[in-house]
Design a protein around this motif. Sequence first.
Motif, short mmCIF file in Angstrom:
data_model
loop_
_atom_site.label_atom_id
_atom_site.label_comp_id
_atom_site.label_asym_id
_atom_site.label_seq_id
_atom_site.Cartn_x
_atom_site.Cartn_y
_atom_site.Cartn_z
N ASN B 58 0.79 -1.22 -0.23
CA ASN B 58 0.10 -0.16 -0.05
C ASN B 58 0.94 1.18 0.00
OD1 ASN B 58 -1.71 2.14 0.81
ND2 ASN B 58 -2.63 1.06 2.41
N GLU B 59 0.81 2.06 -0.89
CA GLU B 59 1.58 3.25 -1.00
C GLU B 59 1.58 4.21 0.24
OE1 GLU B 59 0.50 5.83 -4.56
OE2 GLU B 59 -1.47 4.51 -4.63
N TYR B 60 0.55 4.11 1.00
CA TYR B 60 0.43 4.68 2.08
C TYR B 60 1.22 4.10 3.55
CZ TYR B 60 -2.69 7.87 -0.54
OH TYR B 60 -3.46 8.45 -1.47
N VAL B 61 1.79 3.04 3.06
CA VAL B 61 2.48 2.58 4.20
C VAL B 61 4.08 2.47 3.97
CG1 VAL B 61 2.61 0.15 5.24
CG2 VAL B 61 0.55 0.80 4.59
N ALA B 62 4.72 2.65 5.00
CA ALA B 62 6.30 2.37 4.87
C ALA B 62 6.78 1.52 5.79
CB ALA B 62 6.92 3.90 5.30
N ARG B 79 14.64 -9.31 1.80
CA ARG B 79 15.04 -10.29 2.77
C ARG B 79 15.22 -9.98 4.24
NH1 ARG B 79 16.36 -14.55 -0.65
NH2 ARG B 79 16.90 -16.10 0.62
N ILE B 80 14.70 -10.99 4.91
CA ILE B 80 14.90 -10.59 6.50
C ILE B 80 15.75 -11.62 7.12
CG2 ILE B 80 13.40 -10.31 8.74
CD1 ILE B 80 11.02 -10.20 7.25
N ARG B 81 16.51 -11.20 8.17
CA ARG B 81 17.30 -12.16 8.92
C ARG B 81 17.04 -12.10 10.45
NH1 ARG B 81 22.98 -9.81 6.40
NH2 ARG B 81 22.49 -10.74 4.08
N ASP B 82 17.56 -13.06 11.26
CA ASP B 82 17.17 -13.21 12.40
C ASP B 82 17.75 -12.00 13.26
OD1 ASP B 82 16.48 -15.14 14.50
OD2 ASP B 82 18.31 -15.40 14.96
N GLY B 83 16.90 -11.58 14.10
CA GLY B 83 17.28 -10.36 14.64
C GLY B 83 17.02 -9.06 14.17
N ASP B 84 16.35 -8.97 13.06
CA ASP B 84 16.05 -7.89 12.48
C ASP B 84 15.10 -6.95 13.21
OD1 ASP B 84 18.02 -7.96 10.38
OD2 ASP B 84 16.84 -8.67 8.94
N GLU B 85 15.11 -5.85 12.86
CA GLU B 85 13.97 -4.86 13.50
C GLU B 85 13.17 -4.32 12.45
OE1 GLU B 85 14.77 -1.99 16.78
OE2 GLU B 85 14.46 -0.48 15.23
N ILE B 86 11.70 -4.26 12.57
CA ILE B 86 10.93 -3.98 11.47
C ILE B 86 9.89 -3.17 11.91
CG2 ILE B 86 9.09 -4.67 9.69
CD1 ILE B 86 11.49 -7.38 10.64
N ILE B 87 9.70 -2.05 11.34
CA ILE B 87 8.96 -0.87 11.93
C ILE B 87 7.75 -0.62 10.79
CG2 ILE B 87 8.52 1.34 12.98
CD1 ILE B 87 11.28 1.33 13.90
N PHE B 88 6.69 -0.83 11.26
CA PHE B 88 5.38 -0.03 10.15
C PHE B 88 4.97 1.27 10.62
CE2 PHE B 88 5.19 -4.81 10.46
CZ PHE B 88 4.82 -5.25 9.37
N LEU B 89 4.87 2.12 9.49
CA LEU B 89 4.47 3.42 9.49
C LEU B 89 3.71 3.76 8.46
CD1 LEU B 89 8.15 5.09 10.19
CD2 LEU B 89 6.41 4.71 11.85
N PRO B 90 2.84 4.74 8.88
CA PRO B 90 2.03 5.57 7.64
C PRO B 90 2.99 6.52 7.19
CG PRO B 90 1.42 6.40 10.04
CD PRO B 90 2.50 5.53 10.17
N VAL B 91 2.72 6.69 5.94
CA VAL B 91 3.50 7.74 4.98
C VAL B 91 2.68 8.94 5.43
CG1 VAL B 91 4.20 8.56 2.93
CG2 VAL B 91 4.18 6.10 3.29
N VAL B 92 3.12 10.05 6.03
CA VAL B 92 2.55 11.07 6.41
C VAL B 92 3.76 12.26 6.24
CG1 VAL B 92 1.13 12.51 8.02
CG2 VAL B 92 1.30 9.93 8.41
N ALA B 93 3.49 13.14 5.48
CA ALA B 93 4.21 14.32 5.28
C ALA B 93 3.56 15.50 4.83
CB ALA B 93 5.61 13.91 4.48
N GLY B 94 3.86 16.61 5.79
CA GLY B 94 3.22 17.87 5.37
C GLY B 94 3.95 18.45 4.12
N GLY B 95 4.93 18.80 4.30
CA GLY B 95 5.68 19.34 3.23
C GLY B 95 5.06 20.32 2.68
N THR B 96 5.46 20.86 1.14
CA THR B 96 5.02 22.00 0.74
C THR B 96 4.13 21.06 -0.35
OG1 THR B 96 6.85 23.25 0.72
CG2 THR B 96 5.59 23.73 -1.12
#
Lengths: 431, 96
Positions: B58-62, B79-96
């Motif tokens: 989904n393009e609104y998900v990072a 690819r994911i390896r043992d011990g990796d850290e994964i964060i799910f975030l929304p794509v939110v940017a005010g910007g110009t």
Amino acid sequence: MEHLHLSQGSYWILKRVIKLRIKPRICLECPECGSLIEEAPLAVCNECWGPLQVKQDYEAVKDSLKKREIKNREQSLWRYLELLPIKESRFIVNLGDGWTPLTRCQRLEKELGVRELYIKNDALNPTGSFKDRPASVGVSKALEFGFNVVGCASTGNLAAATAAHAAKAGVKSFVLIPGNIEPNKVVQSAAYGAKILQVEGTYDAANRLGILASEIFNWALLNINLRPFYVEGSKTLAYEICEQLDWNTPDRVIIPMGSGALLNSFYRGLADLEKIDFIDNSKDVKITGAQPKGCSPIVDAFHTNNRISPVKEPKTICKSLAIGEPASGKQAIKVIRETGGYADAPSDEEIIEAEKILASREGIFAEPAGAITLATLIRLIDNGVVEEDEKIVLLVTGSGFKSLEAAQKTVGKPVKIPANIDALREAVENG
Amino acid sequence: MVKVKVFYTGPLKKLIGKTREEVNFNGETISELLREISKNHGETISKQLIDYSTGSLNEYVAILLNGQNVKHLQELKTRIRDGDEIIFLPVVAGGT
């Protein structure tokens, strides 16, 4: 219950007071899936992750807001209070934001061969950029929600605008900025008393940290959890331009794009005016977007018809537009297509040249991210996209004082002379 | 078997009811991790995160893998390896 008897005059006054004080219901809607929710400090739809936006009761605004009333109001963006998402005016934080000049550019018209060219000079806002508009609305909304800490992730201009409005409101501010922004922007934000957190990496890295901060701390991050309200402030650019053109619309507006949020807000501002019968042709304005070549994911997707592909490491002199993953890019492309507009990406060299032209022909000193609209217009004229009889408005979104290192590349050095008349004469005669 | 640390924000935090957990699963890609999380917490998660019309995220998900946006790697095939850290975030940017 005893009935209240009012004279005709008192009844009219009470009716006006009620209309001014009680705002119609505001809610949030998702443009992707249509979900509607109560207003809250929330930016993302819980159903589809789409970007939430404010939905107003335009029928009620239409009844209460008249052009002739606005004409005599204060010269700031708050002259359009009924269209802004603040319910109680006591929370408004206003530094004199907005109501910037719309300047006719006759020298440039002649030089470029266009019929009517205007610049909306938002460099003249209190902190030197258009970001005072969303910051004024965002900080006001933060106070209305009861927050006592505000902040943002920023490429610099929003940082200063947020910090200044927080100072005026007497609340603490935190700003997250990337490592490579212009020093003047950092100094300016610090002067207003913000705690500056300079994050290693790009704006996107600072922004993601901001999203995590909004989950952890009870902060109102204007362009994160308050984003739906914050972007409403930018709609006032459209309101003002139409009012300054006697409630007429231009044929084309050229707008800088980072995330695409400003372009979308501008278009939604035009749509608002149509909903309340102030204009009748919002879709006739060709909305045209400008991104620098070194960070142009929206422009690229517009031309290739592909999904937006994020830029990992933006490389441009337009630091304000160096947003690799544009959250509002998809909507921006939709607006550009719907209005018959265009999107283009001038190079840094073209932008620097445009900055010089703007200053030397019209006396407007813009930062590169503001001058990009002129650079884009020049390209569109050269490529035959713009027609000669168009009435065009360029948004100049930030002051050149913000980014002196860019201007220094194009200007000559001062001629140093001894303090006597002969030296002066010689210097003048030698050109 | 791979064990990774997963952080949830935005709508996922609400759906799953917590901000972090350790996930043990048989697989080696982001796509397989999403399948495991959906198996544990409900199919709505996959429906929200994957755009089935394109087969992409989904393009609104990072999704950040050890701080790196997987859109700059191989997206769902990263690819994911043992011990990796994964964060799910929304794509939110005010910007110009």
